[in-house]
Structures are given as structure tokens and as C-alpha cells.
Design an enzyme around this catalytic site. Sequence first.
Site, short mmCIF file in Angstrom:
data_model
loop_
_atom_site.label_atom_id
_atom_site.label_comp_id
_atom_site.label_asym_id
_atom_site.label_seq_id
_atom_site.Cartn_x
_atom_site.Cartn_y
_atom_site.Cartn_z
N THR A 152 2.72 2.39 -5.53
CA THR A 152 2.09 3.62 -5.65
C THR A 152 2.29 4.90 -4.50
O THR A 152 1.66 4.36 -3.14
CB THR A 152 1.12 4.53 -5.93
OG1 THR A 152 0.13 3.75 -7.12
CG2 THR A 152 0.62 5.95 -6.34
N LYS A 195 -4.45 9.32 -0.51
CA LYS A 195 -3.09 9.25 -0.80
C LYS A 195 -2.24 9.06 -1.51
O LYS A 195 -1.76 9.82 -1.66
CB LYS A 195 -3.14 7.31 -0.53
CG LYS A 195 -1.44 7.13 -0.56
CD LYS A 195 -1.38 5.81 -0.26
CE LYS A 195 -1.84 4.90 -1.24
NZ LYS A 195 -1.04 4.62 -2.54
N LYS A 254 2.70 8.84 -12.48
CA LYS A 254 1.51 7.83 -11.49
C LYS A 254 0.27 9.26 -11.32
O LYS A 254 -0.27 9.17 -11.37
CB LYS A 254 1.60 7.26 -10.91
CG LYS A 254 0.67 6.45 -9.78
CD LYS A 254 -0.63 6.06 -10.98
CE LYS A 254 -1.42 5.51 -10.01
NZ LYS A 254 -2.66 4.47 -10.52
N PRO A 294 0.54 -0.84 -0.29
CA PRO A 294 0.20 0.06 -0.29
C PRO A 294 0.70 1.27 -0.28
O PRO A 294 0.52 2.08 -0.73
CB PRO A 294 -0.66 0.12 1.26
CG PRO A 294 -0.91 -1.79 1.84
CD PRO A 294 0.53 -2.26 0.83
P1 NAD Z 1 -4.25 -4.42 -0.74
O1 NAD Z 1 -4.41 -2.96 1.18
O2 NAD Z 1 -5.68 -4.44 -1.48
O3 NAD Z 1 -2.94 -4.63 -1.18
C1 NAD Z 1 -1.57 -4.65 -0.30
C2 NAD Z 1 -1.78 -5.92 -0.32
O4 NAD Z 1 -0.15 -5.77 0.58
C3 NAD Z 1 -2.22 -6.90 1.01
O5 NAD Z 1 -1.92 -8.23 1.05
C4 NAD Z 1 -0.94 -6.64 2.44
O6 NAD Z 1 -1.29 -8.08 3.29
C5 NAD Z 1 0.21 -6.71 1.60
N1 NAD Z 1 1.10 -5.83 2.56
C6 NAD Z 1 1.41 -4.87 3.38
N2 NAD Z 1 2.67 -5.36 3.95
C7 NAD Z 1 3.37 -5.95 3.43
C8 NAD Z 1 4.75 -6.09 3.93
N3 NAD Z 1 5.36 -5.82 4.95
N4 NAD Z 1 5.00 -7.64 3.20
C9 NAD Z 1 3.96 -8.61 2.07
N5 NAD Z 1 3.11 -7.88 3.05
C10 NAD Z 1 2.44 -6.69 2.76
O7 NAD Z 1 -3.39 -3.06 -1.82
P2 NAD Z 1 -3.88 -2.74 -3.35
O8 NAD Z 1 -5.51 -2.11 -3.59
O9 NAD Z 1 -3.51 -4.10 -4.01
O10 NAD Z 1 -2.80 -1.57 -3.46
C11 NAD Z 1 -1.30 -2.13 -3.94
C12 NAD Z 1 -0.61 -0.20 -4.45
O11 NAD Z 1 -1.35 -0.37 -6.23
C13 NAD Z 1 -1.08 0.90 -3.48
O12 NAD Z 1 0.14 1.86 -3.47
C14 NAD Z 1 -2.54 1.55 -4.47
O13 NAD Z 1 -1.92 2.99 -4.58
C15 NAD Z 1 -1.42 0.57 -5.94
N6 NAD Z 1 -3.05 0.61 -6.98
C16 NAD Z 1 -4.46 0.38 -6.62
C17 NAD Z 1 -5.13 0.16 -7.17
C18 NAD Z 1 -6.56 0.21 -6.62
O14 NAD Z 1 -7.15 -0.16 -7.70
N7 NAD Z 1 -6.61 -1.02 -5.51
C19 NAD Z 1 -4.96 1.15 -8.37
C20 NAD Z 1 -4.05 1.57 -8.51
C21 NAD Z 1 -2.67 1.78 -8.41
#
Ligand code: NAD
Length: 320
Positions: free
Chosen positions: A105, A259, A184, A74
Site C-alpha cells: 500500500t 500512513k 485501497k 512497507p
Molecule cells: P512488515 O513491516 O511486517 O513487512 C515488510 C517486509 O518487507 C519486512 O519483512 C521487511 O524486512 C521487508 N523489506 C523492507 N524493505 C525491503 C527491501 N528493500 N527488500 C526486501 N525486503 C524488504 O509490513 P506488513 O505489515 O507486511 O505490510 C506490508 C504492506 O502491506 C504495507 O504497505 C502495508 O500498508 C500493507 N498492508 C498491511 C496490512 C497489515 O495489517 N499489516 C494490511 C493490509 C495491507
Amino acid sequence: MSPRVLGFIGLGVMGYPMALNLLKKLEEGTKLHVYDVSEEALSKLKNESPELVLVCSSAREVAEKSDILFTIVPEGRHVRAVYLEERTGVLSAAIDGKILVDCSTIDTKTSIDVHGAIRNKSATASFYDAPVSGGSLGAAAGSLTFMLGCKEDDPNLPLLKELLGAMGSSIFPCGGFALGLTAKLCNNYCSGLIAIATAEAMNIGIKCGMNPVLLSGIFATSTAQSTINDKWNPVPGVCPNAPASNDYQGGFKVQLMKKDFNLAVEMAKRVGAELRLGDPGLSVYDGASVDEACRNRDSRVIFRYIGGNEDWKDRLGGSK
Ligand code: NAD
């Protein structure tokens, strides 16, 4: 030619379907070493392909066992933990010759710090920022856009294009390190403001008695045209498939927009780019992300946050 040993850390909303696409689309037999702090995510992916998914107990173990690894977690603090944690982080493994790709991101400062730490540890390891756009649907469809922090002539680009091509359909080398993140954050700053402007303009029209479907159609062929207007319109009932028409469920959570918008405003301050709309825009996403009626909903819920009339059909006598 696909390398046979890949790693993937962070199996959340985005990472899980991305990892699945790597497994499905790469050369038969490509193995994926995976780690997430969530045991549930790990066992779910393991069940998808028990022979090819190898569950690890730390980021370090993934780095030890793979040649190329992808991370998508995240925020900046999670990226720091994954890479820099003293005993369990990626950098506690031998990383010579490895290619490390962070798709999260995050703020450019964290990415630059991690890059510096990698440079200090190994002259032959490579680190790239490669944030994505396209949301969970794009991740599942393998149609993400990757903004890659490298030059056109980067020697790893052909290999990166092949691997990222299993998860996305557009890959842009952005000109140098951290410029993927820059692209981004600039995109989300701009689209976040367009969403606010569209919500406000539609609200003015509705309050004056105008049918928002008609108004949106006029925008679509006039100077207020945008993807937000045409596909993600913030007014319920204007785009039948948009989250707004389903109580703002799904889409891009308002907290994530807050964020990213905040990261863009901070980046602007750091480089001395003047913003006239940064603080007002941020206050909208800040407020909406702690408002119970808006939190956890698609970021276009700002139409609700500014008091937009979601029952406009009743007021217009059911017309559409
Ligand atoms: P999410 O919270 O669904 O998934 C994040 C994953 O990371 C979780 O499974 C969590 O358990 C894992 N995690 C956290 N800390 C960790 C660590 N120290 N070691 C290992 N695993 C760990 O988040 P997401 O929606 O998948 O987003 C991830 C990134 O992608 C973010 O930066 C977000 O801004 C970006 N993003 C998200 C979207 C969207 O629509 N969700 C779109 C574009 C970009």
C-alpha cells in the site's frame, strides 16, 4: 495452469503468510524464489519447505529466476529500492515477458514511476498494483481482498486470478493502472473516518451514562451501522474478539492507518478532490501514532487517544 517458477519479495506480517499460501495451494512442485532484507524471515520460510523455497541474495536475483513475482514491502521508498536500485533491483535484471505484481500500500506516484521505468526498460514486461485488505488474519486464512490495477479484459487476468486466488478470496480488477491503489486508499480513508466517528459517538453516549454495548446494538440496526461498529468496535468490551477488548493488541497498527490516511489525503490534493475531514482525521492518527499509550496498537485505539472511558463497566456498576 500454474507457472512453475514464482518469486516473492517482502516476507513480513503480510508477505510471509501470503508466500506460505502460494507454496501450499499451487500446483505441486511450484518453486518460490524469495528475498527479504531480513535473514531471519528468509530462513524461517526456507525451513517450511526446503525443496520449494529458494533463497536469493537480492531482488535482482529473484527477478532473474522467476517468471512472475510478487512484492509486498512497507512504503513507497521500499518499493523504489526493490524495483529501481541500480545494481540489485528488479529492473537491473532482464525482465522481458515477466509479470511483476506489487501488493504494497503506497502512494500512486511511486507506483506510476515504477511502472514508467518498467515500460522504458521492456515492452513485454507487465506491472500491476495489487494492494490487499484483510490484515494478517486474512493473509493467513488466504481470504484477502485484492484490488488489482487492471481492466476486466487484461490478457493476464485469468493467470493473475489463479495466483492471487491462492492468497485471497476476492479479486477486483479496478479498471486500469494505479486504480487498485486508488481503491485501497479510498477504502482506508473512509474506514479511518468511520472509526473516529464511531469512537466519538460512543464516547458521547458513555459520558451521558449509556451502556456502550446497548448503544452499539442500536447502531447495528440504525443508520450508524458499520463493520467498525459491529466487528471492530473501538470501545473495550463491546466486541469481545476485537483488538479493543484485548488492550488494542493485534489488528491494524495505528501507524499504518496514519500512513494510508496521509496517502489518501495527498492523493485527494493531487486530483483536486475537496476534503472537509482530511486534516482533522489525519491529526487524530498522527497524534495517536506517536502517543506511547497508543503506538503499535490497533488503529481503533483512537478511542483511548480521545480520552474515552475504557472502564465504563465500573462506572455503570458492572452492567453489561
Ligand atoms: P512488515 O513491516 O511486517 O513487512 C515488510 C517486509 O518487507 C519486512 O519483512 C521487511 O524486512 C521487508 N523489506 C523492507 N524493505 C525491503 C527491501 N528493500 N527488500 C526486501 N525486503 C524488504 O509490513 P506488513 O505489515 O507486511 O505490510 C506490508 C504492506 O502491506 C504495507 O504497505 C502495508 O500498508 C500493507 N498492508 C498491511 C496490512 C497489515 O495489517 N499489516 C494490511 C493490509 C495491507
